[in-house]
Design an enzyme around this catalytic site. Structure first.
Site, PDB file in Angstrom:
ATOM      1  N   SER A 135       1.935 -11.500  -3.776  1.00 44.49           N
ATOM      2  CA  SER A 135       1.970 -10.328  -4.660  1.00 44.49           C
ATOM      3  C   SER A 135       2.406 -10.575  -6.091  1.00 44.49           C
ATOM      4  CB  SER A 135       2.861  -9.246  -4.067  1.00 44.49           C
ATOM      5  OG  SER A 135       2.143  -8.560  -3.091  1.00 44.49           O
ATOM      6  N   SER A 148       0.711  -6.819  -4.519  1.00 40.83           N
ATOM      7  CA  SER A 148       1.265  -5.504  -4.696  1.00 40.83           C
ATOM      8  C   SER A 148       1.944  -5.278  -6.045  1.00 40.83           C
ATOM      9  CB  SER A 148       2.287  -5.242  -3.584  1.00 40.83           C
ATOM     10  OG  SER A 148       3.386  -6.135  -3.702  1.00 40.83           O
ATOM     11  N   LYS A 170       9.336  -4.173 -11.349  1.00 44.93           N
ATOM     12  CA  LYS A 170       8.565  -3.641 -10.228  1.00 44.93           C
ATOM     13  C   LYS A 170       9.432  -2.613  -9.503  1.00 44.93           C
ATOM     14  CE  LYS A 170       6.086  -5.202  -6.060  1.00 44.93           C
ATOM     15  NZ  LYS A 170       5.678  -6.377  -5.264  1.00 44.93           N
TER      16      LYS A 170
END
Ligand code: GLN
Length: 498
Positions: free
Chosen positions: A189, A165, A82
């Site tokens: 997330s 996210s 990420k």
């Protein structure tokens, strides 16, 4: 060899690791295969940065370790991070214009542990980094539509959001562009995008993984964890990611690295699974409820006992989280001032104007909204009314879990009230906030939580089930999920056309 190579992307981390360690495929061949796929599926918007030369150099180093006997169980297996983890060899943007093209001078601890190792410590897992994955700006969002670099598409239906996210992480794993990815979970997330994309993800107990080098959103909530296609894979990755980091993150727990695979096959007979009434109210869509109910039945067939419990302050987790997280964010994001690093507005009249222009141009709408809310709730006169109250209720939410864990060993319920919605489907940010209701309580309490696929809902979109454990109960969660995955095949389903 040819047959194996063409199917590499369908293999799990555990299967790839076994092929690599028996030298049936090389790390370079494996990395090349996934890099080709990542480029071929660029339209999903999952990757923000690929550096094939760097990836292949890491793969060559892995092949050396595989040949000389110094390899660990994950050496040579590719993964992607990420874009909230800082990386020395790839750009780090945190999904923000503020950090466009930013190159960190060091790797986040999690990145280093999974890769070459933390400097000055024994070699890391030796996994090979494919690239960086799109995410909501500074990890603020539930749909991955807040990224400055465009939304990510859900591989199951490209007109839908992948969740957020960590949307790039979940979409890339679901589309088999990488066997595994890192994510971060502040209020859901990892769990929510895992659920929306039909993959498995786990957020460990707060403090299990080092936050060093994770671009900070809300420091008392942020936690790193893996997303992969099975609980077994998550167990393998989590073991390599976690561990104390006393010199770099003083909130990392001083506990030895754990083998999260050790109990995967333990029998579920007699396990008490708590079913919180508040997670099954009117707001839960019938298709999600049906899939979760069927999964609970399956767990009962595996020997678990379903126990009704109550988490009475579930609804309060939304206002509490949306006070505490913005408060911490407004403080953390003050470092982006156009001076130290990142974006600086090209034109300004004086120092104050430089700050104003830089932050006005560098941050997106959602980030600005959170900074304003956070600054407001921390301001003199409102601190007691909002921030302090929220902290008190946060403690009560954590206490409610401890009451519940007197009656059960693990808690189960939905991850989100609905399946993934359409891109652009929520015009009001409040709609996104409300959809976080089932993931926020465990985050506020600092408890481990995971999501595993348990079926499909409307539009043949994946449904995830959430498992929440008591502090340090990750191995138990992974055990429940693994036994479920041994008995079912939802986690092996594959999006069409991928
Ligand atoms: N959706 C939540 C938010 O927008 C959670 C985000 C996260 O866990 N990083 O804050």
């Amino acid at each position: 060899m040819t047959q194996i190579s063409s199917d590499l992307h369908d293999l799990t981390v555990a299967q790839l690791a076994s092929l690599l360690s028996t030298r049936k495929v090389s790390a370079v061949e494996t990395a090349q295969h996934f890099l080709t796929r990542a480029s071929a599926h660029a339209q999903l918007g999952a990757f923000l940065d690929l550096q094939p030369d760097t990836t292949l150099a890491q793969a060559r180093a892995a092949d050396v370790r595989l040949a000389d006997g110094s390899a660990g169980p994950l050496t040579g297996v590719p993964l992607a991070h990420k874009d909230i983890f800082v990386t020395r060899d790839f750009a780090t943007t945190a999904g923000s214009r503020m950090l466009r093209g930013y190159k960190s001078p060091f790797d986040a601890t999690v990145v280093a542990k999974l890769g070459a190792g933390v400097p000055g410590t024994p070699p890391g897992a030796g996994m090979v980094t494919l690239g960086k994955l799109n995410c909501d700006e500074f990890a603020m969002g539930s749909a991955n539509e807040n990224s400055a670099y465009g939304p990510v598409k859900n591989p199951w239906d490209t007109s839908c959001i992948p969740g957020g996210s960590s949307g790039g992480s979940a979409a890339a794993v679901a589309a088999r562009l990488t066997p595994a990815a890192t994510g971060t979970d502040t209020g859901g997330s990892i769990r929510q995008p895992a659920s929306f994309c039909g993959v498995t993800g786990i957020k460990p107990t707060y403090g299990r993984a080092s936050r060093y080098g994770m671009v900070a959103f809300a420091s008392s909530l942020d936690q790193a964890g893996p997303l992969a296609r099975s609980a077994e894979d998550c167990a393998l990755l989590l073991g390599a990611m976690c561990g104390p980091d006393p010199d770099r993150d003083s909130t990392s727990l001083d506990l030895p690295t754990e083998d999260f695979c050790r109990n995967l096959n333990a029998d579920l007979a007699g396990l008490r699974i708590g079913i919180p009434a508040e997670f099954f109210g009117d707001g839960l869509a019938p298709d999600v409820r049906a899939a979760v109910d069927a999964a609970l039945k399956q767990l009962a067939q595996l020997g678990a006992r379903l126990v009704p419990i109550s988490l009475p302050r579930t609804e309060l987790s939304i206002p509490v989280y949306y006070i505490i997280a913005p408060a911490e964010a407004s403080s953390n994001l003050s470092r982006f001032d156009g001076v130290k690093f990142g974006y600086r507005a090209p034109q300004y009249t004086d120092l104050n104007d430089m700050y104003l222009q830089t932050r006005a141009q560098g941050f997106g709408d959602e980030v600005k909204r959170r900074i304003m809310i956070g600054t407001y709730v921390l301001s003199h006169g409102y601190y007691d009314a909002y921030y302090l109250q929220a902290q008190k209720i946060r403690r009560m939410i954590a206490d409610d879990f401890q009451q519940a864990f007197k009656q059960c060993d693990v808690i189960a319920g939905p991850v989100a009230p609905t399946v993934a919605w359409k891109l652009g489907g929520h015009s009001d940010p409040l709609a996104d906030y409300l959809a976080d209701i089932f993931t926020l309580p465990a985050s506020l309490a600092g408890l481990p939580g995971m999501s595993l696929p348990v079926g499909f809902g409307a539009g043949h979109l994946p449904v995830g089930m959430q498992l929440i454990g008591n502090y340090l109960g990750e191995a138990r969660l992974l055990n429940v999920a693994h036994r479920f995955q041994q008995a079912t095949d939802w986690h092996t389903a594959k999006p069409q056309g991928i």
